[in-house]
Design an enzyme around this catalytic site. Structure first.
Site, PDB file in Angstrom:
ATOM      1  N   HIS A 166       6.376  -1.359   2.161  1.00  0.00           N
ATOM      2  CA  HIS A 166       5.697  -0.427   1.261  1.00  0.00           C
ATOM      3  C   HIS A 166       6.790   0.204   0.408  1.00  0.00           C
ATOM      4  O   HIS A 166       7.665   0.899   0.926  1.00  0.00           O
ATOM      5  CB  HIS A 166       4.953   0.630   2.068  1.00  0.00           C
ATOM      6  CG  HIS A 166       4.123   1.555   1.234  1.00  0.00           C
ATOM      7  ND1 HIS A 166       3.072   2.269   1.751  1.00  0.00           N
ATOM      8  CD2 HIS A 166       4.175   1.883  -0.085  1.00  0.00           C
ATOM      9  CE1 HIS A 166       2.513   3.002   0.792  1.00  0.00           C
ATOM     10  NE2 HIS A 166       3.186   2.775  -0.330  1.00  0.00           N
ATOM     11  N   CYS A 169       3.820   4.456   8.978  1.00  0.00           N
ATOM     12  CA  CYS A 169       2.820   5.522   8.930  1.00  0.00           C
ATOM     13  C   CYS A 169       3.485   6.883   9.119  1.00  0.00           C
ATOM     14  O   CYS A 169       4.223   7.085  10.094  1.00  0.00           O
ATOM     15  CB  CYS A 169       1.760   5.307  10.006  1.00  0.00           C
ATOM     16  SG  CYS A 169       0.463   6.573   9.986  1.00  0.00           S
ATOM     17  N   GLY A 227       2.101  -1.652  -1.823  1.00  0.00           N
ATOM     18  CA  GLY A 227       2.098  -0.319  -2.409  1.00  0.00           C
ATOM     19  C   GLY A 227       1.693  -0.301  -3.866  1.00  0.00           C
ATOM     20  O   GLY A 227       2.415  -0.826  -4.707  1.00  0.00           O
ATOM     21  N   GLY A 228       0.544   0.284  -4.158  1.00  0.00           N
ATOM     22  CA  GLY A 228       0.127   0.481  -5.530  1.00  0.00           C
ATOM     23  C   GLY A 228      -0.223  -0.775  -6.306  1.00  0.00           C
ATOM     24  O   GLY A 228      -0.278  -0.747  -7.536  1.00  0.00           O
ATOM     25  N   PRO A 281      -3.302  -3.272   6.957  1.00  0.00           N
ATOM     26  CA  PRO A 281      -3.895  -2.462   8.034  1.00  0.00           C
ATOM     27  C   PRO A 281      -4.187  -1.062   7.522  1.00  0.00           C
ATOM     28  O   PRO A 281      -3.307  -0.385   6.995  1.00  0.00           O
ATOM     29  CB  PRO A 281      -2.799  -2.450   9.114  1.00  0.00           C
ATOM     30  CG  PRO A 281      -1.532  -2.753   8.385  1.00  0.00           C
ATOM     31  CD  PRO A 281      -1.892  -3.606   7.214  1.00  0.00           C
ATOM     32  N   MET A 282      -5.432  -0.612   7.654  1.00  0.00           N
ATOM     33  CA  MET A 282      -5.828   0.722   7.196  1.00  0.00           C
ATOM     34  C   MET A 282      -6.714   1.366   8.251  1.00  0.00           C
ATOM     35  O   MET A 282      -7.728   0.797   8.660  1.00  0.00           O
ATOM     36  CB  MET A 282      -6.570   0.645   5.855  1.00  0.00           C
ATOM     37  CG  MET A 282      -5.705   0.179   4.702  1.00  0.00           C
ATOM     38  SD  MET A 282      -6.597   0.191   3.116  1.00  0.00           S
ATOM     39  CE  MET A 282      -7.733  -1.166   3.370  1.00  0.00           C
ATOM     40  N   LYS A 294       6.187  -3.774   9.423  1.00  0.00           N
ATOM     41  CA  LYS A 294       5.770  -3.136   8.171  1.00  0.00           C
ATOM     42  C   LYS A 294       6.455  -1.785   8.089  1.00  0.00           C
ATOM     43  O   LYS A 294       6.321  -0.958   8.993  1.00  0.00           O
ATOM     44  CB  LYS A 294       4.256  -2.973   8.115  1.00  0.00           C
ATOM     45  CG  LYS A 294       3.758  -2.434   6.771  1.00  0.00           C
ATOM     46  CD  LYS A 294       2.236  -2.428   6.702  1.00  0.00           C
ATOM     47  CE  LYS A 294       1.767  -2.095   5.274  1.00  0.00           C
ATOM     48  NZ  LYS A 294       2.061  -0.703   4.904  1.00  0.00           N
ATOM     49  N   GLY A 336      -4.126  -3.402  -0.154  1.00  0.00           N
ATOM     50  CA  GLY A 336      -4.843  -2.517   0.752  1.00  0.00           C
ATOM     51  C   GLY A 336      -6.082  -1.926   0.117  1.00  0.00           C
ATOM     52  O   GLY A 336      -7.164  -2.496   0.167  1.00  0.00           O
ATOM     53  N   ARG A 337      -5.925  -0.791  -0.512  1.00  0.00           N
ATOM     54  CA  ARG A 337      -7.086  -0.072  -1.018  1.00  0.00           C
ATOM     55  C   ARG A 337      -7.782  -0.765  -2.175  1.00  0.00           C
ATOM     56  O   ARG A 337      -8.986  -0.600  -2.358  1.00  0.00           O
ATOM     57  CB  ARG A 337      -6.678   1.358  -1.390  1.00  0.00           C
ATOM     58  CG  ARG A 337      -6.672   2.233  -0.148  1.00  0.00           C
ATOM     59  CD  ARG A 337      -5.883   3.491  -0.221  1.00  0.00           C
ATOM     60  NE  ARG A 337      -6.007   4.157   1.071  1.00  0.00           N
ATOM     61  CZ  ARG A 337      -5.349   3.802   2.178  1.00  0.00           C
ATOM     62  NH1 ARG A 337      -4.506   2.792   2.130  1.00  0.00           N
ATOM     63  NH2 ARG A 337      -5.529   4.432   3.321  1.00  0.00           N
TER      64      ARG A 337
END
Length: 323
Positions: A156, A85, A197-198, A2-3, A124, A218-219
């Site tokens: 994360h 978040c 994460g990463g 989720p972003m 999360k 994610g990214r």
């Protein structure tokens, strides 16, 4: 993953064309937005997006339970609670990473949602927050929330600082600690543990899956969506990878884009999620530039998409021959 301002329904529709299997998540949507806002605007999605999970931001058990019921009515496959978040806006509303300091509140929210729906209810979170970042703090949080009925934790593998770091810095500055997530799985083998994460490559995913049950990206796939084209065969055991190429993926998006334009959307509402499709490929820069310069214009239609594709669809050897 989720972003915010990323994983909307347009992005999820596009990614589903590339991988039929990955579990997709919505942006974080607050309980207040669902209960008091334009519900369809926040929750409506397209059937081909399945499997798709709704991520909620909230802390009040009754509100979370009602939103879980609404999620079930809309047809979501999972409800996920955001406890990771670190933004000021989220803290001021008492949800997100600050809830790591109130594990009993998280457990109560999970329990309320579990009573309300038969959907999987997941959490999360981070590995710590502010000065509550010891291993014992982390284990106490997981233990308490698991007692509320959560059997799947997406971790994360960084702590969060609630003050002094921006959300972007919180994704980059606190060091990654994958070993704690691995250790968590060893200590709680009955739980489903997903690492986040990463993580940027499928090779890295395969390494993590030797220690945990799942990987959340994610990214990396947002910036390079074609990364997901091999996920089904490499990570889910499919007999074949995605049959289409990048151009076929664009062509498969055209009817969807035309429908969105007919419904009042601008071209860039959809194509902004497609900018990275030719990441690292010949013509990718020209493809991105053409979309960036033209897709936001009111008169732009699918022709802009086709023109952009033409910049990248010519293999380098053909381009050299033509010159």
């Amino acid at each position: 993953a989720p972003m915010m301002d990323r994983t909307d329904r347009h992005d999820r529709y596009f990614l589903r064309l590339i991988s039929p299997t990955v579990l997709l998540y919505t942006e974080m949507i607050t309980t207040g937005a669902i209960l008091h806002g334009d519900r369809d605007r926040f929750l409506k999605f397209n059937y081909p997006e399945h499997p798709v999970a709704l991520q909620l931001g909230g802390a009040e058990s009754d509100d979370l339970a009602r939103c879980a019921e609404i999620a079930a009515e809309y047809g979501y496959d999972e409800v996920n609670l955001n406890v990771g978040c670190p933004s000021d806006r989220v803290q001021n509303a008492r949800f997100g990473a600050c809830l790591m300091k109130e594990p009993e509140v998280v457990a109560a929210g999970v329990a309320a949602m579990r009573r309300a729906v038969d959907l999987p209810v997941t959490v999360k979170t981070r590995i710590g927050v502010d000065d509550r970042d010891s291993w014992d703090d982390f284990i106490a949080f997981v233990d308490t929330v698991a007692a509320g009925g959560c059997d799947t934790f997406i971790i994360h593998a960084r702590k969060a600082w609630l003050h002094g770091l921006s959300p972007k810095e919180n994704r980059e500055i606190p060091p990654l600690n994958y070993d704690w997530v691995y250790h968590l799985k060893r200590d709680f083998p009955e739980l489903t543990i997903v690492i986040n994460g990463g993580i940027e490559t499928l090779d890295a995913c395969e390494t993590h899956l030797e220690h945990v049950d799942g990987v959340m990206l994610g990214r990396a796939p947002y910036q390079n969506p074609w990364l997901l084209s091999e996920v089904d065969i490499r990570l889910f055991g499919a007999s074949n990878a995605v049959s289409m190429n990048r151009e076929a993926a664009i062509e498969a998006m055209l009817p969807y884009i035309e429908q969105q334009l007919a419904d009042g959307a601008r071209l860039h509402h959809v194509t902004r999620h497609m900018l990275g499709l030719y990441q690292g490929q010949y013509g990718g820069r020209q493809y991105r530039r053409h979309l960036s310069e033209h897709a936001h214009k009111a008169e732009s239609d699918v022709k802009i998409m086709l023109e952009a594709m033409a910049f990248a669809a010519i293999p380098p050897e053909r381009a050299a021959a033509a010159s």
